[in-house]
Design a protein around this motif. Sequence first.
Motif, PDB file in Angstrom:
ATOM      1  N   LYS A   1      -7.951  -6.079  -9.915  1.00 48.02           N
ATOM      2  CA  LYS A   1      -7.090  -7.276  -9.814  1.00 48.02           C
ATOM      3  C   LYS A   1      -7.484  -8.300 -10.868  1.00 48.02           C
ATOM      4  CE  LYS A   1      -7.619  -9.878  -6.157  1.00 48.02           C
ATOM      5  NZ  LYS A   1      -7.523 -10.332  -4.749  1.00 48.02           N
ATOM      6  N   LYS A   2      -8.795  -8.488 -11.049  1.00 54.82           N
ATOM      7  CA  LYS A   2      -9.268  -9.428 -12.071  1.00 54.82           C
ATOM      8  C   LYS A   2      -8.831  -8.977 -13.455  1.00 54.82           C
ATOM      9  CE  LYS A   2     -11.805 -12.799 -13.825  1.00 54.82           C
ATOM     10  NZ  LYS A   2     -11.452 -14.217 -13.646  1.00 54.82           N
ATOM     11  N   ILE A   3      -8.912  -7.675 -13.732  1.00 52.33           N
ATOM     12  CA  ILE A   3      -8.462  -7.139 -15.025  1.00 52.33           C
ATOM     13  C   ILE A   3      -6.965  -7.381 -15.199  1.00 52.33           C
ATOM     14  CG2 ILE A   3      -8.172  -5.026 -16.373  1.00 52.33           C
ATOM     15  CD1 ILE A   3     -10.705  -3.960 -15.009  1.00 52.33           C
ATOM     16  N   SER A   4      -6.205  -7.245 -14.124  1.00 49.42           N
ATOM     17  CA  SER A   4      -4.742  -7.366 -14.199  1.00 49.42           C
ATOM     18  C   SER A   4      -4.281  -8.786 -14.464  1.00 49.42           C
ATOM     19  CB  SER A   4      -4.111  -6.853 -12.899  1.00 49.42           C
ATOM     20  OG  SER A   4      -4.442  -5.510 -12.663  1.00 49.42           O
TER      21      SER A   4
ATOM     22  N   THR B   1      -4.614  -1.373  -8.823  1.00 51.09           N
ATOM     23  CA  THR B   1      -4.769  -2.413  -7.810  1.00 51.09           C
ATOM     24  C   THR B   1      -3.886  -2.133  -6.604  1.00 51.09           C
ATOM     25  OG1 THR B   1      -5.226  -4.035  -9.554  1.00 51.09           O
ATOM     26  CG2 THR B   1      -4.636  -4.894  -7.385  1.00 51.09           C
ATOM     27  N   GLY B   2      -2.644  -1.730  -6.858  1.00 45.68           N
ATOM     28  CA  GLY B   2      -1.730  -1.410  -5.764  1.00 45.68           C
ATOM     29  C   GLY B   2      -2.202  -0.234  -4.931  1.00 45.68           C
ATOM     30  N   ILE B   3      -2.706   0.807  -5.611  1.00 46.23           N
ATOM     31  CA  ILE B   3      -3.198   1.983  -4.887  1.00 46.23           C
ATOM     32  C   ILE B   3      -4.461   1.643  -4.114  1.00 46.23           C
ATOM     33  CG2 ILE B   3      -4.141   4.316  -5.165  1.00 46.23           C
ATOM     34  CD1 ILE B   3      -2.313   4.616  -7.611  1.00 46.23           C
ATOM     35  N   GLY B   4      -5.339   0.842  -4.731  1.00 47.78           N
ATOM     36  CA  GLY B   4      -6.599   0.478  -4.084  1.00 47.78           C
ATOM     37  C   GLY B   4      -6.394  -0.285  -2.792  1.00 47.78           C
ATOM     38  N   ILE B   5      -5.450  -1.227  -2.791  1.00 46.41           N
ATOM     39  CA  ILE B   5      -5.241  -2.026  -1.582  1.00 46.41           C
ATOM     40  C   ILE B   5      -4.595  -1.189  -0.484  1.00 46.41           C
ATOM     41  CG2 ILE B   5      -2.951  -2.917  -2.191  1.00 46.41           C
ATOM     42  CD1 ILE B   5      -5.835  -4.806  -0.439  1.00 46.41           C
ATOM     43  N   VAL B   6      -3.795  -0.187  -0.861  1.00 46.13           N
ATOM     44  CA  VAL B   6      -3.212   0.705   0.148  1.00 46.13           C
ATOM     45  C   VAL B   6      -4.310   1.496   0.857  1.00 46.13           C
ATOM     46  CG1 VAL B   6      -1.844   2.804   0.468  1.00 46.13           C
ATOM     47  CG2 VAL B   6      -0.918   0.922  -0.858  1.00 46.13           C
ATOM     48  N   ILE B   7      -5.241   2.049   0.064  1.00 48.71           N
ATOM     49  CA  ILE B   7      -6.331   2.831   0.663  1.00 48.71           C
ATOM     50  C   ILE B   7      -7.223   1.938   1.512  1.00 48.71           C
ATOM     51  CG2 ILE B   7      -8.333   4.288   0.169  1.00 48.71           C
ATOM     52  CD1 ILE B   7      -6.960   5.120  -2.430  1.00 48.71           C
ATOM     53  N   ALA B   8      -7.564   0.745   0.986  1.00 48.09           N
ATOM     54  CA  ALA B   8      -8.418  -0.176   1.740  1.00 48.09           C
ATOM     55  C   ALA B   8      -7.759  -0.582   3.060  1.00 48.09           C
ATOM     56  CB  ALA B   8      -8.726  -1.411   0.894  1.00 48.09           C
ATOM     57  N   ASP B   9      -6.475  -0.914   3.013  1.00 50.89           N
ATOM     58  CA  ASP B   9      -5.776  -1.320   4.235  1.00 50.89           C
ATOM     59  C   ASP B   9      -5.640  -0.167   5.219  1.00 50.89           C
ATOM     60  OD1 ASP B   9      -5.525  -3.941   3.560  1.00 50.89           O
ATOM     61  OD2 ASP B   9      -3.419  -3.843   2.963  1.00 50.89           O
TER      62      ASP B   9
ATOM     63  N   PHE C   1       4.487  -6.404  -9.211  1.00 52.71           N
ATOM     64  CA  PHE C   1       4.356  -4.992  -9.558  1.00 52.71           C
ATOM     65  C   PHE C   1       3.186  -4.326  -8.829  1.00 52.71           C
ATOM     66  CE2 PHE C   1       6.954  -6.314 -13.232  1.00 52.71           C
ATOM     67  CZ  PHE C   1       7.931  -5.332 -13.161  1.00 52.71           C
ATOM     68  N   THR C   2       2.193  -5.114  -8.442  1.00 52.78           N
ATOM     69  CA  THR C   2       1.111  -4.565  -7.618  1.00 52.78           C
ATOM     70  C   THR C   2       1.642  -4.140  -6.256  1.00 52.78           C
ATOM     71  OG1 THR C   2      -0.605  -5.886  -8.706  1.00 52.78           O
ATOM     72  CG2 THR C   2      -1.092  -5.068  -6.501  1.00 52.78           C
ATOM     73  N   THR C   3       2.392  -5.035  -5.613  1.00 52.99           N
ATOM     74  CA  THR C   3       2.954  -4.695  -4.299  1.00 52.99           C
ATOM     75  C   THR C   3       4.001  -3.590  -4.417  1.00 52.99           C
ATOM     76  OG1 THR C   3       4.534  -6.539  -4.559  1.00 52.99           O
ATOM     77  CG2 THR C   3       2.520  -6.969  -3.344  1.00 52.99           C
ATOM     78  N   LEU C   4       4.733  -3.570  -5.536  1.00 56.83           N
ATOM     79  CA  LEU C   4       5.708  -2.491  -5.751  1.00 56.83           C
ATOM     80  C   LEU C   4       4.983  -1.149  -5.894  1.00 56.83           C
ATOM     81  CD1 LEU C   4       8.754  -1.981  -6.104  1.00 56.83           C
ATOM     82  CD2 LEU C   4       8.410  -2.190  -8.585  1.00 56.83           C
ATOM     83  N   SER C   5       3.827  -1.155  -6.556  1.00 55.72           N
ATOM     84  CA  SER C   5       3.028   0.066  -6.680  1.00 55.72           C
ATOM     85  C   SER C   5       2.545   0.539  -5.315  1.00 55.72           C
ATOM     86  CB  SER C   5       1.829  -0.178  -7.599  1.00 55.72           C
ATOM     87  OG  SER C   5       2.237  -0.558  -8.895  1.00 55.72           O
ATOM     88  N   SER C   6       2.132  -0.415  -4.479  1.00 60.42           N
ATOM     89  CA  SER C   6       1.693  -0.061  -3.125  1.00 60.42           C
ATOM     90  C   SER C   6       2.841   0.559  -2.332  1.00 60.42           C
ATOM     91  CB  SER C   6       1.172  -1.303  -2.395  1.00 60.42           C
ATOM     92  OG  SER C   6       0.048  -1.848  -3.047  1.00 60.42           O
ATOM     93  N   LEU C   7       4.018  -0.047  -2.442  1.00 60.09           N
ATOM     94  CA  LEU C   7       5.184   0.488  -1.738  1.00 60.09           C
ATOM     95  C   LEU C   7       5.518   1.897  -2.233  1.00 60.09           C
ATOM     96  CD1 LEU C   7       7.482   0.015   0.296  1.00 60.09           C
ATOM     97  CD2 LEU C   7       8.807  -0.994  -1.575  1.00 60.09           C
ATOM     98  N   GLY C   8       5.382   2.104  -3.557  1.00 59.59           N
ATOM     99  CA  GLY C   8       5.666   3.419  -4.121  1.00 59.59           C
ATOM    100  C   GLY C   8       4.769   4.510  -3.563  1.00 59.59           C
ATOM    101  N   VAL C   9       3.529   4.154  -3.241  1.00 53.09           N
ATOM    102  CA  VAL C   9       2.601   5.127  -2.646  1.00 53.09           C
ATOM    103  C   VAL C   9       3.054   5.513  -1.241  1.00 53.09           C
ATOM    104  CG1 VAL C   9       0.233   5.468  -1.839  1.00 53.09           C
ATOM    105  CG2 VAL C   9       0.653   4.307  -4.011  1.00 53.09           C
ATOM    106  N   LEU C  10       3.657   4.552  -0.510  1.00 51.11           N
ATOM    107  CA  LEU C  10       4.002   4.771   0.897  1.00 51.11           C
ATOM    108  C   LEU C  10       5.415   5.304   1.107  1.00 51.11           C
ATOM    109  CD1 LEU C  10       2.416   1.460   2.184  1.00 51.11           C
ATOM    110  CD2 LEU C  10       1.536   3.753   2.598  1.00 51.11           C
ATOM    111  N   VAL C  11       6.276   5.192   0.092  1.00 47.93           N
ATOM    112  CA  VAL C  11       7.657   5.674   0.229  1.00 47.93           C
ATOM    113  C   VAL C  11       7.729   7.156   0.598  1.00 47.93           C
ATOM    114  CG1 VAL C  11       9.736   6.215  -1.107  1.00 47.93           C
ATOM    115  CG2 VAL C  11       8.839   3.895  -1.097  1.00 47.93           C
TER     116      VAL C  11
END
Length: 333
Positions: A53-56, A263-271, A68-78
Amino acid sequence: MDNTPNSFRIFDSPLKTLWPNPLNLICFQYFCRMWIYWGLLAAVFLGLHNITKKISVRENAVFPVLFFTTLSSLGVLVPLFIGSVCFPEVLQSWGIFIPSLPWEQHFYIFIKSAIMCGSWILGYSAMKHLPITIVSPIRSAGPFFTLLGALSIYGERPNTWQWLGFALIIGGMLWYSRVGKKEGIDFKRDKWIFAIIGATFLGSGSGLYDKFLVHYQHLNAQTVQFWFCFYIVALMALVCLFYRWKSPEKVTGFDWRWSILATGIGIVIADFCYFRGLEDPSAMIMLLSAIKRSQIFISVFVGGWIFKERNKRKKMLPLFAVLLGVGLILYAS
């Protein structure tokens, strides 16, 4: 009627007679505390998520990065949602099925999305302007706010050692404020400090709300995650459009980076790990929140080294105070 959780029924099998009695006890305690291990896994991925996230957000537009981070997370779960519609029996057997929900439960999840949208906007903005070794320890004070809610809402009662642990966490935050002044950060006047404190407060409120969704609405991890991401993507799209219309002169250039996807994928796994732990009826949100904040190890050590931030050694002692506070909470529990 047998109310024993499925994961514990192995101890009712004939195999248990082959094990010495102490081993039975150790294994049973291990399974009883699986929510702790889920919390530690969540902490690992949350720490990695903070670094990407800091890099982004570094020298980048915050709102598009968050969208786009949250969109990436949604893409993992679709794919899970599509699979739940097309192959429900298969996903039910895998334990990752997303059921249809009544409008009332959609509204409850939308409330969580609104809370976290505010938390992430404040948190990402602060992350852009503050060192990660300042942001992460402040976020680690989240369990204190969670404690207040756990006391008043869910009736969780800490003992003397747990109170001492939370006192150490807050003391460590105050200690960090003195270190932060040496980096030109005034904890009393810097608006980004107030932003990260606000993000921490909202995040703690969301954590308390998570227990309501999981224990009282009986929603599983993937269902909360999918609809949460769906609604927060919609909210962030509205925020980006409004900000671009209201203050076009303040809109900075957006630079796509692969760290946004990470970042999006990481937060999905963490959550996912966090919600799996929270699904355990014996899990205490106060303690799970504290365990999650042990991600500070990764954020401060790895993040501080990657971004070459100053005063890393001076930050070790308040870091130790925070972690000792978390350790006391776990020990007392």
